[in-house]
Design an enzyme around this catalytic site. Sequence first.
Site, mmCIF file in Angstrom:
data_model
loop_
_atom_site.group_PDB
_atom_site.id
_atom_site.type_symbol
_atom_site.label_atom_id
_atom_site.label_comp_id
_atom_site.label_asym_id
_atom_site.label_seq_id
_atom_site.Cartn_x
_atom_site.Cartn_y
_atom_site.Cartn_z
ATOM 1 N N SER A 185 17.722 -5.555 5.680
ATOM 2 C CA SER A 185 18.112 -4.172 5.903
ATOM 3 C C SER A 185 19.575 -4.121 6.314
ATOM 4 O O SER A 185 20.126 -5.095 6.843
ATOM 5 C CB SER A 185 17.248 -3.585 7.031
ATOM 6 O OG SER A 185 17.802 -2.396 7.558
ATOM 7 N N TYR A 206 14.708 -4.266 16.191
ATOM 8 C CA TYR A 206 14.561 -4.139 14.748
ATOM 9 C C TYR A 206 15.690 -4.881 14.030
ATOM 10 O O TYR A 206 15.455 -5.650 13.083
ATOM 11 C CB TYR A 206 14.565 -2.661 14.338
ATOM 12 C CG TYR A 206 14.593 -2.450 12.842
ATOM 13 C CD1 TYR A 206 13.475 -2.738 12.055
ATOM 14 C CD2 TYR A 206 15.738 -1.969 12.193
ATOM 15 C CE1 TYR A 206 13.500 -2.556 10.673
ATOM 16 C CE2 TYR A 206 15.766 -1.782 10.822
ATOM 17 C CZ TYR A 206 14.644 -2.081 10.074
ATOM 18 O OH TYR A 206 14.673 -1.921 8.704
ATOM 19 N N ASN A 227 0.803 -1.216 0.000
ATOM 20 C CA ASN A 227 0.000 0.000 0.000
ATOM 21 C C ASN A 227 0.842 1.275 0.000
ATOM 22 O O ASN A 227 0.326 2.375 -0.201
ATOM 23 C CB ASN A 227 -0.937 0.025 1.211
ATOM 24 C CG ASN A 227 -0.182 -0.061 2.522
ATOM 25 O OD1 ASN A 227 0.214 -1.157 2.916
ATOM 26 N ND2 ASN A 227 0.030 1.049 3.190
#
Length: 306
Positions: A146, A172, A21
């Site tokens: 990442s 993270y 999205n």
Amino acid sequence: MWTEADIPDQTGRTVVITGANSGLGLRSAEVLAARGARVLMACRSPERGQEALRRVRAVGEAELVALDLADLASVRAAAADVRERTGDAVDVLMNNAGVMATPRGWTVDHFETQFGTNHLGHAALTWLLMPALRTRPGARVVTLSSLGHKMGGFQVADPNFEARSYSAWPAYGQSKLANLLFANALARHLHAAGLDVTSVAAHPGLTGTNLGINHAKSQGSAVLGGLVRAWDAVATQSVEKGVLPQLYAATAPGVRQNDYYGPDKLGETRGHPKPASRSAAARDDVTADRLWDLTATLTGVRPDPA
């Protein structure tokens, strides 16, 4: 120097993209649909999903799939929906969605938010969609990691930060390391099973997406939000550039099992796709295998291939 213009014709191929999205997921959906692919956009928010769907349908064929990676019941329902719609024929699964540096929180199934969303939800979805990937020659699973995966190691004994103090950035980093470890283990299982499905990973370097803004919002700080926007304007590359490694991983000829791609300039922070570097922790097959088994236990999903 590889660009979007080098993407082969995607007519007849079906692509599933999580988090389609906005940001990298939305750009991936637009580019692949414009090249002729049927794109299934797996999104959590119906409102934002519909808005993104209109954009992608302006250039090609796209459909919306409801998916909340922080809810394993939703993951199961989304996988069943995709398999029914496609007749068990998926050429590319792009595990793109993610959350970054969130305050301590829990998924519906009581897993630490970043570990549960970024890794467990995607791993379960991958296993549940493997019957649809197995049927398509040259199918690929593209898992987004990442530069943050290099922050540290993965603690198999405490993936949810229950026995240690929670810190948003280490959590993270651990979740993005889990993405790479999973891509590693999946590649080895696929090879051992003799399946024509390739597990490959990619990262976008420093790219200006909604992750940084959403992180600022989660801290409840308008000042931080302004700083993030200023940082994005100066230090990050555009989404159009940042998306190239995952598009390369999904479409380029010659991509091999367990490859990893990122930008080619300034310490892999920007540029065009090239083979990326992994930390020593990301190359640890023993930890990858332990995470594979732990993931099956926590999700209750049978690994495929076993």
